[in-house]
Design an enzyme around this catalytic site. Sequence first.
Site, mmCIF file in Angstrom:
data_model
loop_
_atom_site.group_PDB
_atom_site.id
_atom_site.type_symbol
_atom_site.label_atom_id
_atom_site.label_comp_id
_atom_site.label_asym_id
_atom_site.label_seq_id
_atom_site.Cartn_x
_atom_site.Cartn_y
_atom_site.Cartn_z
ATOM 1 N N LYS A 42 -22.137 9.836 -52.276
ATOM 2 C CA LYS A 42 -21.425 10.805 -51.448
ATOM 3 C C LYS A 42 -20.992 11.987 -52.309
ATOM 4 O O LYS A 42 -20.508 11.812 -53.434
ATOM 5 C CB LYS A 42 -20.216 10.099 -50.821
ATOM 6 C CG LYS A 42 -19.366 10.960 -49.908
ATOM 7 C CD LYS A 42 -18.228 10.122 -49.305
ATOM 8 C CE LYS A 42 -17.341 10.961 -48.405
ATOM 9 N NZ LYS A 42 -16.263 10.160 -47.778
ATOM 10 N N SER B 255 -15.862 11.062 -43.053
ATOM 11 C CA SER B 255 -16.525 12.058 -43.872
ATOM 12 C C SER B 255 -17.757 11.543 -44.601
ATOM 13 O O SER B 255 -18.462 12.293 -45.269
ATOM 14 C CB SER B 255 -15.537 12.604 -44.909
ATOM 15 O OG SER B 255 -15.065 11.560 -45.764
ATOM 16 N N SER C 143 -13.143 6.759 -42.920
ATOM 17 C CA SER C 143 -14.250 7.646 -43.278
ATOM 18 C C SER C 143 -15.484 6.930 -43.797
ATOM 19 O O SER C 143 -16.556 7.530 -43.889
ATOM 20 C CB SER C 143 -13.796 8.660 -44.337
ATOM 21 O OG SER C 143 -12.967 9.628 -43.764
#
Length: 452
Positions: A80, A155, A179
């Site tokens: 990520k 996210s 998230s």
Amino acid sequence: MSDIVFASAIEQAAAIRARRISAVELLDAHLAQLDARNPELNAVVITDVERARDQARNADAMRASGHVCGPLHGVPFTLKDCHATSGMRTTCGFPPLAGYVPSSDGTVAARLKEAGGILFGKTNVAMLLGDYQTNNPLFGRTNNPWHLGRTAGGSSGGAAAAVAAGMTPFEMGTDLAGSLRVPAHYCGVYGLKPTEHRVSLDGIVAGPPDAPRPIRLMSCIGPIARSVDDLALLYGIIAGPDGRDTDVPPVPVTTHPPMDLEPLRIAIAPSLSTFPVSDAIRAVIVELARLLAPQCAAVDEVALPSIDGAALFEPAQLALGAFQPGQTAPSLAAYLQALHVRDGHIIAWDAFFDDWDVLICPPAMVTAFPHCEQGASIDVDGKDESYWMAHAAATWFNYTGHPSAVIPVSLDGDGLPIGVQLVAKRWEDARLLAIVRAISQVTGGFSRPPGY
């Protein structure tokens, strides 16, 4: 080669050790999958192919000489785009960080590399990790591989989409308000949020480099993968003290032997408090309870320790408020009072898990919803619900700090994945994973998105 990219990380590592495939061939297979699928998904947004290929060649040379450097030897992976990675951009989707290249790896990135993994790219995020969808001014929007018109979540939407699409065998999401777990639910993969403070937050960039760390509570790093066994392997690699994040206790990371369903006491909650949840998700939880009941010591829908929904974000909001330009910093008294209230809820939930091995509950309000503007209402069975309630069921356990996992179970009427959330006592992450593995014998495993 197309099937190898959907093998688990454990299986890919075993194939390299057995010399059924080389690290270079495995990397190239993932890059071919990226070339084929990423244009429509926009999940992987930064790559460093040449350095990754050099590392894959080195991994093959080491294997030829009889050396294996760790359980992920030669396995390619992405991270990520908020993990600090030496020599590779870390932007958080935030224009002022567009050119930021860290000088060193964060703890999680370093441990995955030390275990033999080969980092070849970064996945898309919500800007500064601050939305329930993945979209930002630098790289644009990520689409869900199950339906391009639906969100992959946020996210960690890029991470979950890349795992579901076979572009990477695993990822490392961050989770302050679901998230990690909600994108796993939306994309039909597995995700683990460990107990708060079990994994170092060192190297997570959500603001200017070298600034004071604004988030010390509720936020976690955990793995996203296509199998429970991969979650357990990856958790064992990344968890534990590192000498950098002083909130991580010096407690050894343990494993747990396999568990049978028979002795388990399972609590069921088709909804949490008054939080909205779709009928489809409720129905999957009820049906799972029906399937488990004959095989377990107890499976019951029970009363839960209550939490005022308004309290869920208060500790983090107060902490973050001290860093917001132009705003008056919250008082220490208000912050301590919020922590005092939180302590009471944590203690109540710990007592709950003295009686129950695991709680099965919703991971989110709905399945993957259509792309929309941030803050737009979300349709739940024909009723408009608040955008900001989408992750409430997951945020509950950020607030209490309990470990929770999301596993894929079924599909809704639109063919979109439905996951369930499993929660256990704090610090019993390894035992939770053993329980998840046992329950997964009933729920089944990962399924590829249509056309994959």
